[in-house]
Motif scaffolding. Structure first.
Motif, PDB file in Angstrom:
ATOM      1  N   LYS A  94       0.913  -1.430  -0.192  1.00  0.00           N
ATOM      2  CA  LYS A  94       0.127   0.423   0.020  1.00  0.00           C
ATOM      3  C   LYS A  94       0.573   1.166  -0.056  1.00  0.00           C
ATOM      4  O   LYS A  94       0.762   1.951  -1.314  1.00  0.00           O
ATOM      5  N   VAL A  95       1.807   1.354   0.398  1.00  0.00           N
ATOM      6  CA  VAL A  95       3.080   2.467   0.787  1.00  0.00           C
ATOM      7  C   VAL A  95       3.603   2.619  -0.164  1.00  0.00           C
ATOM      8  O   VAL A  95       3.573   3.651  -0.953  1.00  0.00           O
ATOM      9  N   ALA A  96       4.251   1.879  -1.106  1.00  0.00           N
ATOM     10  CA  ALA A  96       5.006   2.037  -2.721  1.00  0.00           C
ATOM     11  C   ALA A  96       3.152   2.429  -3.721  1.00  0.00           C
ATOM     12  O   ALA A  96       3.997   3.014  -4.478  1.00  0.00           O
ATOM     13  N   LYS A  99       3.187   6.127  -3.109  1.00  0.00           N
ATOM     14  CA  LYS A  99       4.267   6.403  -3.635  1.00  0.00           C
ATOM     15  C   LYS A  99       3.835   6.314  -5.585  1.00  0.00           C
ATOM     16  O   LYS A  99       4.919   7.592  -6.346  1.00  0.00           O
ATOM     17  N   MET A 100       3.699   5.633  -5.935  1.00  0.00           N
ATOM     18  CA  MET A 100       3.805   5.351  -7.162  1.00  0.00           C
ATOM     19  C   MET A 100       2.378   5.934  -7.850  1.00  0.00           C
ATOM     20  O   MET A 100       2.731   6.306  -9.463  1.00  0.00           O
ATOM     21  N   VAL A 101       1.766   6.184  -7.827  1.00  0.00           N
ATOM     22  CA  VAL A 101       0.524   6.957  -7.944  1.00  0.00           C
ATOM     23  C   VAL A 101       0.755   8.373  -7.825  1.00  0.00           C
ATOM     24  O   VAL A 101      -0.510   9.380  -8.166  1.00  0.00           O
ATOM     25  N   GLU A 102       1.550   8.899  -6.751  1.00  0.00           N
ATOM     26  CA  GLU A 102       1.925  10.605  -6.525  1.00  0.00           C
ATOM     27  C   GLU A 102       1.801  11.446  -7.347  1.00  0.00           C
ATOM     28  O   GLU A 102       1.426  12.010  -7.368  1.00  0.00           O
ATOM     29  N   ALA A 113      -8.056   4.764  -3.391  1.00  0.00           N
ATOM     30  CA  ALA A 113      -8.224   4.327  -4.432  1.00  0.00           C
ATOM     31  C   ALA A 113      -7.263   2.877  -4.801  1.00  0.00           C
ATOM     32  O   ALA A 113      -7.192   1.611  -4.397  1.00  0.00           O
ATOM     33  N   ILE A 114      -6.428   3.364  -5.875  1.00  0.00           N
ATOM     34  CA  ILE A 114      -5.884   2.443  -6.865  1.00  0.00           C
ATOM     35  C   ILE A 114      -4.758   1.886  -5.396  1.00  0.00           C
ATOM     36  O   ILE A 114      -4.505   0.857  -5.871  1.00  0.00           O
ATOM     37  N   ALA A 115      -4.083   2.692  -4.817  1.00  0.00           N
ATOM     38  CA  ALA A 115      -2.960   2.212  -3.594  1.00  0.00           C
ATOM     39  C   ALA A 115      -3.944   0.841  -3.119  1.00  0.00           C
ATOM     40  O   ALA A 115      -3.191   0.167  -2.856  1.00  0.00           O
ATOM     41  N   ASN A 116      -4.722   1.145  -2.654  1.00  0.00           N
ATOM     42  CA  ASN A 116      -5.913  -0.343  -1.566  1.00  0.00           C
ATOM     43  C   ASN A 116      -5.431  -1.136  -2.548  1.00  0.00           C
ATOM     44  O   ASN A 116      -5.847  -2.200  -2.238  1.00  0.00           O
ATOM     45  N   ALA A 119      -2.550  -3.032  -3.398  1.00  0.00           N
ATOM     46  CA  ALA A 119      -1.567  -3.745  -2.757  1.00  0.00           C
ATOM     47  C   ALA A 119      -2.776  -5.142  -2.328  1.00  0.00           C
ATOM     48  O   ALA A 119      -1.861  -5.976  -1.735  1.00  0.00           O
ATOM     49  N   GLY A 120      -4.009  -4.620  -2.373  1.00  0.00           N
ATOM     50  CA  GLY A 120      -4.965  -5.764  -1.924  1.00  0.00           C
ATOM     51  C   GLY A 120      -4.896  -7.107  -2.381  1.00  0.00           C
ATOM     52  O   GLY A 120      -4.673  -8.027  -2.753  1.00  0.00           O
ATOM     53  N   MET A 121      -4.356  -6.861  -3.991  1.00  0.00           N
ATOM     54  CA  MET A 121      -4.461  -7.919  -4.453  1.00  0.00           C
ATOM     55  C   MET A 121      -3.079  -8.755  -4.601  1.00  0.00           C
ATOM     56  O   MET A 121      -2.966  -9.717  -4.646  1.00  0.00           O
TER      57      MET A 121
END
Length: 127
Positions: A94-96, A99-102, A113-116, A119-121
């Motif tokens: 999730k943290v990574a 940062k990627m979509v920042e 939403a994108i990060a979660n 991370a979930g997948m």
């Protein structure tokens, strides 16, 4: 997301105890349902016509309450480590991903939403 880097802001002991504890609580609650479902699935012959309530009553009659938790130790022994791996992968990814979509000019809820989602997948693949 806090502005600090990584998961340094996260109380990991509390996170794992509460996370694994909640999961174990759900498993305790659902274990009787799983035992009954398994009994119905392996039923053969004249037992096929049995329904959930007759399996439940039969289990209580023959084995008592412990019968509803048959195999629980085995389930927890495998599930708790898997849950810890899942939670670790989830928070790290999730943290990574955040940062990627920042760099994209998206709203905070969209970034989250994108990060979660990522991370979930990803964490589901690891556990």
């Amino acid at each position: 997301m806090p502005k600090s880097t990584g998961t340094k802001w996260l109380d990991k002991t509390k996170f794992y105890v509460v996370g694994a504890g909640l999961f174990t609580g759900f498993t305790v609650g659902l274990s009787p349902v799983s035992v009954i479902k398994t009994r119905l699935q392996v039923a053969s012959g004249d037992a096929v016509e049995r329904n959930t309530s007759s399996v439940f009553k039969g289990l209580l009659k023959t084995d008592g309450i412990p019968g509803l938790y048959r195999g629980f130790g085995t389930v927890i022994t495998g599930a708790v480590p898997a849950r810890i791996i899942f939670l670790t992968a989830l928070e790290t990814t999730k943290v990574a991903a955040f940062k990627m979509v920042e760099p994209f000019k998206l709203s905070e809820p969209t970034k989250a939403a994108i990060a979660n989602g990522i991370a979930g997948m990803t964490s589901s693949l690891f556990s």
